[in-house]
Scaffold this active site. Sequence first.
Site, mmCIF file in Angstrom:
data_model
loop_
_atom_site.group_PDB
_atom_site.id
_atom_site.type_symbol
_atom_site.label_atom_id
_atom_site.label_comp_id
_atom_site.label_asym_id
_atom_site.label_seq_id
_atom_site.Cartn_x
_atom_site.Cartn_y
_atom_site.Cartn_z
ATOM 1 N N GLU A 232 0.884 -1.163 -0.090
ATOM 2 C CA GLU A 232 -0.044 -0.028 -0.059
ATOM 3 C C GLU A 232 0.885 1.185 -0.068
ATOM 4 O O GLU A 232 1.715 1.489 0.757
ATOM 5 C CB GLU A 232 -0.888 -0.042 1.285
ATOM 6 C CG GLU A 232 -1.644 1.221 1.606
ATOM 7 C CD GLU A 232 -2.013 1.547 2.934
ATOM 8 O OE1 GLU A 232 -2.519 0.247 3.630
ATOM 9 O OE2 GLU A 232 -1.932 2.605 3.325
ATOM 10 N N SER B 52 -3.975 5.500 0.541
ATOM 11 C CA SER B 52 -4.998 5.173 1.145
ATOM 12 C C SER B 52 -6.066 6.420 1.057
ATOM 13 O O SER B 52 -5.668 7.416 1.337
ATOM 14 C CB SER B 52 -4.864 4.796 2.552
ATOM 15 O OG SER B 52 -5.978 4.049 3.017
HETATM 16 P P1 ATP Z 1 -0.327 0.630 6.958
HETATM 17 O O1 ATP Z 1 -1.543 -0.418 7.013
HETATM 18 O O2 ATP Z 1 0.614 0.218 6.059
HETATM 19 O O3 ATP Z 1 0.178 0.493 8.461
HETATM 20 P P2 ATP Z 1 -2.200 2.604 7.461
HETATM 21 O O4 ATP Z 1 -3.432 1.991 6.697
HETATM 22 O O5 ATP Z 1 -2.045 2.882 8.663
HETATM 23 O O6 ATP Z 1 -0.674 1.889 6.866
HETATM 24 P P3 ATP Z 1 -2.974 5.285 6.482
HETATM 25 O O7 ATP Z 1 -3.475 5.784 7.836
HETATM 26 O O8 ATP Z 1 -4.003 5.005 5.782
HETATM 27 O O9 ATP Z 1 -2.050 4.191 6.483
HETATM 28 O O10 ATP Z 1 -1.939 6.344 5.885
HETATM 29 C C1 ATP Z 1 -1.844 6.752 4.618
HETATM 30 C C2 ATP Z 1 -0.606 6.515 3.979
HETATM 31 O O11 ATP Z 1 0.385 7.005 4.826
HETATM 32 C C3 ATP Z 1 -0.207 4.953 3.874
HETATM 33 O O12 ATP Z 1 -0.857 4.367 2.652
HETATM 34 C C4 ATP Z 1 1.288 5.065 3.696
HETATM 35 O O13 ATP Z 1 1.651 5.539 2.433
HETATM 36 C C5 ATP Z 1 1.662 5.972 4.568
HETATM 37 N N1 ATP Z 1 2.025 5.535 6.107
HETATM 38 C C6 ATP Z 1 1.108 5.131 6.862
HETATM 39 N N2 ATP Z 1 1.777 4.748 8.218
HETATM 40 C C7 ATP Z 1 3.075 4.891 7.896
HETATM 41 C C8 ATP Z 1 4.270 4.731 8.810
HETATM 42 N N3 ATP Z 1 4.019 4.411 9.760
HETATM 43 N N4 ATP Z 1 5.502 5.069 7.957
HETATM 44 C C9 ATP Z 1 5.400 5.632 6.670
HETATM 45 N N5 ATP Z 1 4.337 5.814 6.109
HETATM 46 C C10 ATP Z 1 3.396 5.553 6.488
#
Ligand code: ATP
Length: 462
Positions: free
Chosen positions: A385, A388
């Site tokens: 991913e 999102s």
């Molecule tokens: P994941 O399932 O990979 O932990 P998430 O569903 O928590 O991600 P979202 O909250 O939807 O992620 O965040 C949107 C985007 O931010 C993600 O698609 C990713 O590109 C980025 N992202 C999220 N968490 C992190 C992190 N801890 N470090 C780096 N990038 C992140």
Amino acid sequence: MYPLSEIKNLSTLHSQKVVRVRGRVFSKKDCGRVLFLILRDGMDTLQAVLAKNKEGTPLDDYNTLRKIENESFIELIGQVYCAEKAVLACSKQSIELAITGYTILSRSVLDLPITLKESALTEGKKIDHQTFSSVHYVKRLDNRVLDLRTDLAQAIFRVNDGMLFYIQQYVRGHGFVEIKTPKLIGGASEGGADVFKVDYFGKPACLAQSPQLYKQMALIGDFKRVFEVGPVFRAENSDTNRHLTEFIGVDLEMVIDQSYMEVVHLVYQLLIDLFDALNQKYSREISIIQSFFEVPALTLPSELVVIPFPDAVGLLKAHGKERGELEDFSTEDEKLLGAIVKEKYHTDLYVITRYPSCVRPFYTMVDPHDDRYTHAYDFMLRGAEILSGAQRIHDYARLSERVVELGIDPSSIYHYLNAFKYGAPPHAGVGMGLERMLKYFLGLPDVRYSNLFPRDPNRLHP
Ligand code: ATP
């Protein structure tokens, strides 16, 4: 005084010209009567030569340069000439510099914790970086300033800069207005446990987990399309190769006409144009990075590939994966799905839509025809991913109901909820992590490579 030239701009066209250049001492080789000194400026290197017995070369100068510590920052004056044979050790292979003068601007210590020469050994690196936990890599991050001087880091952060530039150029060109939202907030941005708590003059506060609620409030403030590039904080205590505790979030939010697919199409085109622009403008940097890691070329689709969540589950099951219909994808599921989709649709980039409502945040628009699913989507790149998004609930009554259904205390998001009382347009958006995008675009083995001074559960310095 000769005007200052940059190594990257010198060529055989400067032959016979006297130039003044600055850079770091990358290496020296004293052959007894001739000293070869490689001067480095960013990703460019030039061989400078000093003959010991040449008229006008004081012995002291020869000895000083011979002994100068690597990484010292110096200035050289000299005459450019065409090299008799290609200088393979340098990026400038067809020219050399006959040194006529020098100034030491800043000396480095002799005992470097990591040597740049050692770091430039790509074959060694390939082995070291298979696992992030290798001591060598930790040492690099501990000494990040030196590590940043390597070709690899120089190349990565130039592509990073290009990525930011093109995204901003693209979205501005499509009517998005840049906003900056607070990072110190009085409640959890999206709820949940993954927040860094801070003491705000004796009151509880936290660091923003996302600009989500604020970018929606900006839309309700009648900015039709907004974007933000800013820090995002996640107190996720997991040491993976794609999570940081602080990363750069690139967030978009826009009013929609008929469907959330308007956002999906816009973001898809943004990524296709972005990757194309980066491949063209940063071909040198990308080939340097690829020489460090064996990365298969990125395969992009000729048109958008969309897989609804239930179909993606079907694909996994057809490949022997036992799983629940509404269970979120694990990292392994995403990887397997990436491989299946690549085989079936010949693409590394695709979109999954209609995520289950039980795995998405409270503000996500639930499918009015089937409340097990939502109008949420993720973009996947190389089986992971990278961003999102979703259509958000814009009706105050529906949003308030959903907050209660999910057991969230409405008073904790009072200002957000209240904003919807004044009428909100239908809207949708996305959040992406810049480092995550860079990692998967370039095929880096770890997200830490793409953050200047990464923060993870074990790293708060430098
Ligand atoms: P994941 O399932 O990979 O932990 P998430 O569903 O928590 O991600 P979202 O909250 O939807 O992620 O965040 C949107 C985007 O931010 C993600 O698609 C990713 O590109 C980025 N992202 C999220 N968490 C992190 C992190 N801890 N470090 C780096 N990038 C992140």
